[in-house]
Write a protein that holds these residues in place. Structure first.
Motif, PDB file in Angstrom:
ATOM      1  N   MET A   1       1.399 -12.363   2.417  1.00  0.00           N
ATOM      2  CA  MET A   1       1.023 -11.549   1.253  1.00  0.00           C
ATOM      3  C   MET A   1      -0.490 -11.459   1.144  1.00  0.00           C
ATOM      4  O   MET A   1      -1.060 -10.396   0.932  1.00  0.00           O
ATOM      5  N   ARG A   2      -1.156 -12.606   1.268  1.00  0.00           N
ATOM      6  CA  ARG A   2      -2.610 -12.627   1.125  1.00  0.00           C
ATOM      7  C   ARG A   2      -3.271 -11.718   2.158  1.00  0.00           C
ATOM      8  O   ARG A   2      -4.197 -10.986   1.859  1.00  0.00           O
ATOM      9  N   ASN A   3      -2.765 -11.772   3.391  1.00  0.00           N
ATOM     10  CA  ASN A   3      -3.365 -10.970   4.454  1.00  0.00           C
ATOM     11  C   ASN A   3      -3.066  -9.484   4.318  1.00  0.00           C
ATOM     12  O   ASN A   3      -3.898  -8.650   4.646  1.00  0.00           O
ATOM     13  N   ALA A   4      -1.858  -9.162   3.855  1.00  0.00           N
ATOM     14  CA  ALA A   4      -1.450  -7.759   3.899  1.00  0.00           C
ATOM     15  C   ALA A   4      -1.756  -7.008   2.613  1.00  0.00           C
ATOM     16  O   ALA A   4      -1.917  -5.791   2.631  1.00  0.00           O
ATOM     17  N   GLY A   5      -1.820  -7.697   1.499  1.00  0.00           N
ATOM     18  CA  GLY A   5      -1.856  -6.981   0.224  1.00  0.00           C
ATOM     19  C   GLY A   5      -3.222  -6.885  -0.397  1.00  0.00           C
ATOM     20  O   GLY A   5      -4.206  -7.430   0.097  1.00  0.00           O
ATOM     21  N   LYS A   6      -3.270  -6.175  -1.525  1.00  0.00           N
ATOM     22  CA  LYS A   6      -4.526  -5.994  -2.234  1.00  0.00           C
ATOM     23  C   LYS A   6      -4.393  -6.547  -3.655  1.00  0.00           C
ATOM     24  O   LYS A   6      -5.005  -7.528  -4.007  1.00  0.00           O
TER      25      LYS A   6
ATOM     26  N   ALA B   1       3.664  -3.863  -4.407  1.00  0.00           N
ATOM     27  CA  ALA B   1       3.798  -2.504  -3.873  1.00  0.00           C
ATOM     28  C   ALA B   1       2.789  -2.228  -2.767  1.00  0.00           C
ATOM     29  O   ALA B   1       3.068  -1.449  -1.852  1.00  0.00           O
ATOM     30  N   ASP B   2       1.615  -2.859  -2.825  1.00  0.00           N
ATOM     31  CA  ASP B   2       0.621  -2.659  -1.769  1.00  0.00           C
ATOM     32  C   ASP B   2       1.191  -3.052  -0.412  1.00  0.00           C
ATOM     33  O   ASP B   2       0.912  -2.413   0.596  1.00  0.00           O
ATOM     34  N   VAL B   3       1.977  -4.135  -0.410  1.00  0.00           N
ATOM     35  CA  VAL B   3       2.537  -4.608   0.845  1.00  0.00           C
ATOM     36  C   VAL B   3       3.624  -3.652   1.343  1.00  0.00           C
ATOM     37  O   VAL B   3       3.678  -3.293   2.514  1.00  0.00           O
TER      38      VAL B   3
ATOM     39  N   LEU C   1       0.293  -3.744  10.180  1.00  0.00           N
ATOM     40  CA  LEU C   1       0.736  -4.690   9.147  1.00  0.00           C
ATOM     41  C   LEU C   1       1.095  -6.037   9.771  1.00  0.00           C
ATOM     42  O   LEU C   1       0.757  -7.106   9.255  1.00  0.00           O
ATOM     43  N   TYR C   2       1.782  -5.968  10.910  1.00  0.00           N
ATOM     44  CA  TYR C   2       2.271  -7.170  11.570  1.00  0.00           C
ATOM     45  C   TYR C   2       1.096  -8.038  12.024  1.00  0.00           C
ATOM     46  O   TYR C   2       1.019  -9.224  11.689  1.00  0.00           O
ATOM     47  N   VAL C   3       0.168  -7.417  12.745  1.00  0.00           N
ATOM     48  CA  VAL C   3      -0.987  -8.169  13.239  1.00  0.00           C
ATOM     49  C   VAL C   3      -1.819  -8.677  12.063  1.00  0.00           C
ATOM     50  O   VAL C   3      -2.250  -9.826  12.028  1.00  0.00           O
ATOM     51  N   ARG C   4      -2.018  -7.819  11.073  1.00  0.00           N
ATOM     52  CA  ARG C   4      -2.837  -8.192   9.931  1.00  0.00           C
ATOM     53  C   ARG C   4      -2.216  -9.358   9.156  1.00  0.00           C
ATOM     54  O   ARG C   4      -2.888 -10.310   8.786  1.00  0.00           O
ATOM     55  N   SER C   5      -0.877  -9.272   8.926  1.00  0.00           N
ATOM     56  CA  SER C   5      -0.260 -10.312   8.105  1.00  0.00           C
ATOM     57  C   SER C   5      -0.216 -11.654   8.835  1.00  0.00           C
ATOM     58  O   SER C   5      -0.289 -12.705   8.218  1.00  0.00           O
ATOM     59  N   GLU C   6      -0.140 -11.623  10.170  1.00  0.00           N
ATOM     60  CA  GLU C   6      -0.076 -12.886  10.912  1.00  0.00           C
ATOM     61  C   GLU C   6      -1.453 -13.462  11.224  1.00  0.00           C
ATOM     62  O   GLU C   6      -1.596 -14.666  11.393  1.00  0.00           O
ATOM     63  N   THR C   7      -2.478 -12.609  11.330  1.00  0.00           N
ATOM     64  CA  THR C   7      -3.792 -13.127  11.747  1.00  0.00           C
ATOM     65  C   THR C   7      -4.866 -13.005  10.665  1.00  0.00           C
ATOM     66  O   THR C   7      -5.891 -13.677  10.744  1.00  0.00           O
TER      67      THR C   7
END
Lengths: 532, 139
Positions: A101-106, A110-112, A516-522
């Motif tokens: 959540m922290r990596n993907a959202g704002k 709903a942002d995610v 999203l995948y790369v961003r949320s994991e890294t």
């Protein structure tokens, strides 16, 4: 014991101190709560440890403090079941959602979802989920606040609700997430000090031996009138309902918008992770001590204290504090009661502020800014709309709490909020972050089926039709006797997501899933903390 | 803010080869190792928790049996839930620090942040340089 009719000056004094400190914080925060990053996310400048405290402050509601202690006092083991569910739920949050959540959202859930799905339907679906959960939880807390302040200070129920709502709105509207965070941190510290001191007093009475506390509680729980038991089954009498509740508790926390929103206030995923672990320690310690308070109340107040403990045993903990301080009428007793009442008040304020903030972000950020204005509004405009939304939501919640009155069952409504969160928000969020094939139709179907089925099952449940929890079936239909809808609505939420996705010919945006995948994991490309 | 967000995202999408990162061995190893911990961990804690809930629902006499004086089987099992949360939480924390974080940094080592809030940029350098991002306390 507590006198209901007249105002307790000492408790009033402690309340005034709590309010003065929190208002000072709000004043300090108000200069900074003028842009969206600060208003929704405290500039992402909260440290992991601070956020861990704030999560605890956001999560440990009056239902946890007074409600669980009361249920353990009345029913023994079954009250403790809530503690376990509320705590283990943090493993779900930590393993599956917190860092992603922290990596993907704002700012919002709903942002995610809208990151990779079609923006308009995804945002509407997420906002529906958020608002439903926040509404149930908020109304429950407002009713709880009214009942408690009425009992502890002596104000009328309506006035108590209005006071709580007014301060809640003051923190949120003037101080945004910065004020809300610090109110939650202070409350968490006060609450922990309060429960530790009470536990030490209780254990001291039994010679410091916890086993002796169990023995004495059991001895005091004998007798025909007592519902107390060291074995399960005295409060949650329906097997399937118990499993349903257990499921809703362990998965629901991962769908609570006001808790998930807290992960946007830290600078990095690492800080999000350490904040969950900090919260686990604090919350785990707290729930462990709920047993000491509940058993202590049983051992010390005995069966004779049941009437004074009120509905659901909510006043067992304050009454125990009074007794530990020296008894009714003594200075020590009055003071201890007033302090515990003040802590309970701070507890309620911190939770309702977090809830209103999450609901107002769904309205202003997801519906107004992204849908109505299509992102053309200025940052300042969105903050103004968020403040207006908070006012409207707050006033509606106060009105429903006052109209619904003291009869609304607080812990029951919190259980329902968890069931809706687990059925609507959790499946869509988890699948959006992890399932490549997932698409907009799936998300919308899942959220609507989750919210819809949970609401429908609540409407036909025995509790709405007049049955007490655990009473024989008195619901709308002979064949349905569950009070908590989780065991049906959570699988339906997941099923809606999966079937909706598979039936739709829509292909998810592959490119955006990669991102999203790369961003949320890294954490690459995640929102940064603003520099002060 | 939404407007900035959209520009920012479109801009970044141009600059970062997300698909390339996803296909890189470092990222694949990160995901594999994370799954290797999180999936069994989740299965374990949900099983142990739901087993406890099922026992509460269907084995109430057993849960009420004595282990020692007033301490029942039910409470003992409840305490194991607290222990489980503690152990899994600390285990995950150390695993993340020692295994997941270094792998994640390697996977995105080609990109570093300009620090001006404009998102990541492709590094000019050869890529052999270790990333300079400090995980926590970036303030």
């Amino acid at each position: 014991m507590i006198v209901f009719a007249d105002v307790n000056e000492l408790a009033l004094g402690v309340f005034a101190v709590v309010l003065a400190v929190t208002l000072a914080i709000t004043f300090w925060a108000s200069r900074r709560a003028t842009n969206t990053d600060n208003f929704y996310a405290a500039g992402r400048g909260i440290t992991g440890f601070q956020n861990g405290l704030a999560i605890s402050g956001d999560y440990l509601s009056a239902a946890s403090f007074l409600g669980i202690a009361g249920l353990i006092y009345l029913y023994g083991f079954d009250g403790f079941l809530y503690s376990i569910g509320f705590l283990v739920a943090f493993l779900t949050v930590m393993f599956l959602l917190a860092e992603r959540m922290r990596n993907a959202g704002k700012f919002t859930i709903a942002d995610v979802l809208s990151f990779r799905l079609r923006e308009r339907p995804a945002r509407v679906a997420a906002a529906i989920g958020t608002l439903n959960v926040a509404a149930f939880y908020l109304i429950a807390q407002m009713v709880g606040a009214g009942v408690l302040i009425q009992a502890l200070v002596g104000f009328d129920f309506t006035i108590s609700v209005i006071i709580t709502g007014t301060f809640m709105l003051t923190y949120v509207v003037f101080g945004g997430m910065i004020a809300t965070t610090w109110v939650q941190i202070i409350k968490a510290v006060l609450l922990m000090i309060g429960i530790v001191v009470m536990s030490v007093f209780v254990l001291e009475r039994v010679g410091g031996n916890p086993i002796e506390l169990f023995n004495r509680a059991e001895a005091a729980g004998q007798g025909a009138e007592s519902t107390f038991s060291l074995a399960p089954g005295t409060f949650l009498k329906n097997d399937i309902d118990l499993i349903s509740l257990g499921l809703a508790l362990v998965l629901g926390t991962a769908g609570l918008p006001h808790i998930l929103m807290r992960f946007f206030t830290v600078p990095t995923a690492q800080a999000a992770r350490s904040s969950v672990v900090t919260a686990m320690f604090i919350i785990g310690g707290f729930y462990l001590l709920t047993t000491v308070i509940g058993f202590g109340a049983r051992a010390i107040l005995g069966q004779g204290g049941v009437e004074a403990a009120g509905t659901g045993g909510n006043l067992a903990a304050p009454n125990l504090a009074e007794e530990l301080g020296g008894g009714a009428g003594t200075t020590g007793g009055d003071l201890f009661l007033a302090i515990i009442a003040g802590i309970a008040f701070a507890t309620i304020l911190a939770v309702v502020a977090g809830l209103v903030l999450s609901a107002s972000s769904a309205v202003a950020h997801d519906i107004y800014s992204s849908l109505i204005r299509k992102g053309q509004d200025s940052d300042r405009e969105e903050v103004v709309v968020a403040k207006i939304a908070a006012l409207v939501i707050g006033v509606i919640a106060m009105a429903i709490a006052i109209i619904g009155g003291e009869g609304l069952n607080v812990s029951f409504m919190v259980g329902l909020a968890f069931a809706i969160a687990a059925s609507a928000n959790f499946p869509a969020l988890l699948l959006a972050l992890t399932w490549r094939r997932f698409n907009t139709v799936g998300a919308v179907t899942g959220v609507l089926l989750g919210v819809g089925s949970a609401l429908l099952l609540i409407i036909i449940s025995p509790i709405v039709w007049g049955g007490a929890p655990g009473a024989p079936n008195t619901g709308a239909f002979d064949w349905y006797d569950l009070n908590n809808p989780g065991i049906i609505s959570i699988p339906l939420g997941f099923l809606g997501c999966i079937v909706g996705t598979l039936l739709s010919s829509e292909r998810g945006n592959e490119r955006e899933f990669h991102e999203l995948y790369v961003r949320s994991e890294t954490g690459l490309g995640a929102e940064k903390a603003i520099t002060h | 803010m939404a407007q900035d967000g959209v520009d920012d995202r479109a801009d970044r999408a141009e600059r970062v080869d997300w698909e390339g990162i996803e296909a890189s061995p470092e990222f694949k190893e990160l995901v594999r190792k994370k799954r290797g911990f999180i999936i069994p961990g989740t299965v374990f804690f949900l099983t142990w928790y739901m087993l406890f809930i099922f026992l509460c629902a269907f084995a109430q006499d057993f849960m009420g049996e004595r282990v020692y004086e007033g301490l029942t089987v039910g409470y003992t099992l409840a305490l194991t839930q607290f222990l489980m949360v503690l152990v899994l939480g600390l285990l995950y924390l150390s695993r993340s620090k020692n295994v997941f974080d270094p792998l994640a940094e390697k996977a995105i080592a080609d990109y570093s942040d300009a620090g001006d809030g404009s998102g990541p940029r492709r590094r000019q350098a050869t890529g052999a340089v270790a990333p300079t991002t400090t995980p926590e306390g970036a303030r």
